[in-house]
Enzyme design. Structure first.
Site, PDB file in Angstrom:
ATOM      1  N   HIS A 175      95.451  96.079 105.801  1.00 43.05           N
ATOM      2  CA  HIS A 175      96.145  97.358 105.671  1.00 43.05           C
ATOM      3  C   HIS A 175      97.208  97.163 104.589  1.00 43.05           C
ATOM      4  O   HIS A 175      97.703  96.040 104.389  1.00 43.05           O
ATOM      5  CB  HIS A 175      96.802  97.654 107.028  1.00 43.05           C
ATOM      6  N   ASP A 233      98.650  90.185 111.401  1.00 43.94           N
ATOM      7  CA  ASP A 233      98.938  91.601 111.599  1.00 43.94           C
ATOM      8  C   ASP A 233      98.164  92.050 112.836  1.00 43.94           C
ATOM      9  O   ASP A 233      96.944  92.239 112.779  1.00 43.94           O
ATOM     10  CB  ASP A 233      98.507  92.378 110.345  1.00 43.94           C
ATOM     11  N   GLN A 241      96.385  96.451 115.185  1.00 46.66           N
ATOM     12  CA  GLN A 241      95.189  97.009 115.830  1.00 46.66           C
ATOM     13  C   GLN A 241      94.671  96.162 116.979  1.00 46.66           C
ATOM     14  O   GLN A 241      93.966  96.680 117.845  1.00 46.66           O
ATOM     15  CB  GLN A 241      94.054  97.192 114.789  1.00 46.66           C
ATOM     16  N   LYS A 265     100.809 102.397 118.748  1.00 45.92           N
ATOM     17  CA  LYS A 265      99.352 102.217 118.795  1.00 45.92           C
ATOM     18  C   LYS A 265      98.894 101.686 120.141  1.00 45.92           C
ATOM     19  O   LYS A 265      97.717 101.440 120.359  1.00 45.92           O
ATOM     20  CB  LYS A 265      98.904 101.260 117.691  1.00 45.92           C
ATOM     21  N   CYS A 287      94.880 103.676 104.380  1.00 48.72           N
ATOM     22  CA  CYS A 287      95.893 102.709 103.909  1.00 48.72           C
ATOM     23  C   CYS A 287      95.258 101.332 103.711  1.00 48.72           C
ATOM     24  O   CYS A 287      95.880 100.303 104.029  1.00 48.72           O
ATOM     25  CB  CYS A 287      97.076 102.615 104.868  1.00 48.72           C
TER      26      CYS A 287
HETATM   27  N1  C6P Z   1      97.279 101.952 110.658  1.00 46.43           N
HETATM   28  C1  C6P Z   1      95.682 103.757 110.757  1.00 46.43           C
HETATM   29  O1  C6P Z   1      95.375 104.955 110.883  1.00 46.43           O
HETATM   30  P1  C6P Z   1     102.754 101.145 111.265  1.00 46.43           P
HETATM   31  O2  C6P Z   1     102.502 102.329 110.390  1.00 46.43           O
HETATM   32  O3  C6P Z   1     103.817 100.237 110.728  1.00 46.43           O
HETATM   33  O4  C6P Z   1     102.921 101.490 112.690  1.00 46.43           O
HETATM   34  O5  C6P Z   1     101.373 100.301 111.250  1.00 46.43           O
HETATM   35  C2  C6P Z   1     100.912  99.811 110.031  1.00 46.43           C
HETATM   36  C3  C6P Z   1      99.604  99.126 110.197  1.00 46.43           C
HETATM   37  C4  C6P Z   1      99.537  97.771 109.948  1.00 46.43           C
HETATM   38  N2  C6P Z   1      98.390  97.094 110.112  1.00 46.43           N
HETATM   39  C5  C6P Z   1      97.264  97.687 110.531  1.00 46.43           C
HETATM   40  C6  C6P Z   1      96.028  96.864 110.719  1.00 46.43           C
HETATM   41  C7  C6P Z   1      97.274  99.064 110.790  1.00 46.43           C
HETATM   42  O6  C6P Z   1      96.150  99.654 111.188  1.00 46.43           O
HETATM   43  C8  C6P Z   1      98.456  99.803 110.597  1.00 46.43           C
HETATM   44  C9  C6P Z   1      98.495 101.294 110.814  1.00 46.43           C
HETATM   45  C10 C6P Z   1      97.117 103.353 110.959  1.00 46.43           C
HETATM   46  O7  C6P Z   1      94.854 102.902 110.501  1.00 46.43           O
HETATM   47  C11 C6P Z   1      98.056 104.245 110.216  1.00 46.43           C
HETATM   48  S1  C6P Z   1      97.955 104.023 108.482  1.00 46.43           S
END
Ligand code: C6P
Length: 409
Positions: A121, A198, A201, A224, A364
């Site tokens: 991401h 990371d 997910q 999430k 993203c």
């Molecule tokens: N992905 C998706 O629709 P934040 O925005 O900081 O809570 O999470 C960022 C992030 C980081 N790593 C991974 C693997 C992610 O999937 C995400 C967030 C969402 O896929 C929103 S872009």
């Protein structure tokens, strides 16, 4: 799991959207919240709201205790060795930036190498890209194979004594692939590299164990995994946190300030400048307790069953191309796809007219889009409150979209 009973815990799941029952399949973007989480937050404001770590009165003691209990809940959930290793952030993105601007800023030099995967991401790519620019470091990319899994031979050959940092998505937000992070961490450690996982997910869907993985840094986002928005977690081994300079500075992160000296606070508060998001942390604790009551292994098994069913049914849609592993044991809860002749945004709009929420776009993860030769994909992502009937509705609506737009030969 009694899904119908579980669904009643989530107020929003019973609402109508465009005169149809909501089918919420955008859980990788954010999950819905059970009443227990909503009530934990309203309970705070109704009963014991006060700033934490400051007041000497009862409300402040209760609120501070609730905030620190939330830290302990996170520690237990990810099996970290100590609450010193749990820092609350705004989200996974801030957690990853914290590492980039503290540990990595201090420890990387020109010519050092940062290994990241093509599945990252932007939040686990852009901070390293910018760091590499600042430092003159070099980014090396682990490619994906055609089957949607990482090319582990390439990974092994990219690692060397020049590798200082490895960044890995535990679970891809596009392919849904669960990457072999434990093996990858062990390989990186043999070269003396620090590893950032990371877990944005993975943490919502599979059992996470810091001590078993032996990773150095792990980031997650509360929203999430049933929690409120605006709360995330950075785990780091305490040896790392101890050696790191604070990220932000001001109140809370200091023990003593004089006109010519500053003494930083103990861990983990050294990394929590300013009034923290205790509302978010308290909501996250309620979310963790909800997940623990269901059991992460039960959640994973049910979601795998759902993913298997979705893959099987979605493949019947004419001209559909599904990305990522076709073997459901290699992924969990996420199916990204395109339908020939139909733009993913049109798929999203038609599905919305049927009350079905999915995400369309680059997710993203633009380097991965480029690697797949597309600019956008549609993505359905499940959680334990989704059902086979909802997948049937999705497939019906996809057929409708294909019928309306997809006449291109
Ligand atoms: N992905 C998706 O629709 P934040 O925005 O900081 O809570 O999470 C960022 C992030 C980081 N790593 C991974 C693997 C992610 O999937 C995400 C967030 C969402 O896929 C929103 S872009």
């Amino acid at each position: 799991m009694d899904i119908e009973k579980i669904r009643k815990d989530f107020p929003v799941l019973s609402r109508m959207v465009r005169d149809r029952p909501l089918v919420y399949l955008d859980n990788a973007a954010t999950t819905q919240k059970p009443a227990a989480v909503i009530e934990a937050i309203t309970g705070l404001y109704r009963n014991y709201n006060a700033n934490v770590h400051r007041g000497v009165y009862l409300l402040a003691e209760e609120c501070t205790q609730a905030y620190e209990d939330s830290r302990e809940a996170v520690r237990r959930f990810i099996n970290a060795g100590s609450t010193e290793e749990i820092v609350f952030t705004r989200n996974a993105t801030e957690a990853l930036n914290l590492i980039a601007y503290t540990w990595a800023e201090a420890n990387l030099r020109a010519g050092d190498e940062i290994v990241v995967t093509i599945m990252e991401h932007h939040s686990n790519y852009v901070p390293w890209f910018r760091l590499a620019r600042r430092k003159g470091a070099v980014i090396r990319i682990v490619p994906a194979r055609k089957d949607g899994e990482l090319d582990m031979d390439a990974y092994r050959s990219l690692l060397s004594s020049r590798t200082k940092l490895v960044g890995i998505a535990h679970m891809s937000n596009v392919f849904g692939t669960i990457n072999p992070v434990k093996e990858m961490i062990a390989l990186a450690h043999r070269q003396g590299a620090a590893v950032v996982v990371d877990g944005a997910q993975s943490a919502p869907h599979i059992r996470i164990d810091m001590q078993d993985l032996d990773c150095d840094f792990f980031a997650l986002s509360g929203h999430k995994m049933l929690g409120p928005t605006g709360i995330g977690v950075l785990y780091a081994k305490s040896s790392y946190f101890k050696s790191m300079e604070p990220f932000l500075s001001g109140g809370e992160m200091i023990l003593r300030v004089t006109l010519d000296d500053i003494v930083y606070n103990d861990l983990p508060w050294k990394f929590e400048a300013g009034t923290p998001n205790y509302e978010g942390a308290i909501g996250l604790k309620a979310a963790i307790e909800y997940l623990e009551a269901l059991g992460m292994d039960t959640i994973e098994a049910y979601e795998r069953e759902l993913t298997t069913y979705a893959l099987e049914k979605m493949r019947t849609v004419p001209d559909i191309f599904v990305y990522g592993p076709s073997d459901p044991s290699k992924k969990c809860g996420i199916v990204a796809f395109n339908i020939r002749g139909v733009h993913s945004h049109d798929i999203g709009t038609i599905l919305d007219s049927e009350g079905i929420a999915i995400r369309a776009g680059h997710h993203c993860a633009q380097p991965l889009m480029i690697d797949c030769g597309v600019s956008a994909m549609a993505r359905a992502s499940f959680y334990f409150y989704n059902t086979r009937q909802e997948i049937d509705m999705l497939v019906k609506a996809l057929n409708k979209a294909k019928g309306m737009f997809g006449h291109v030969a």
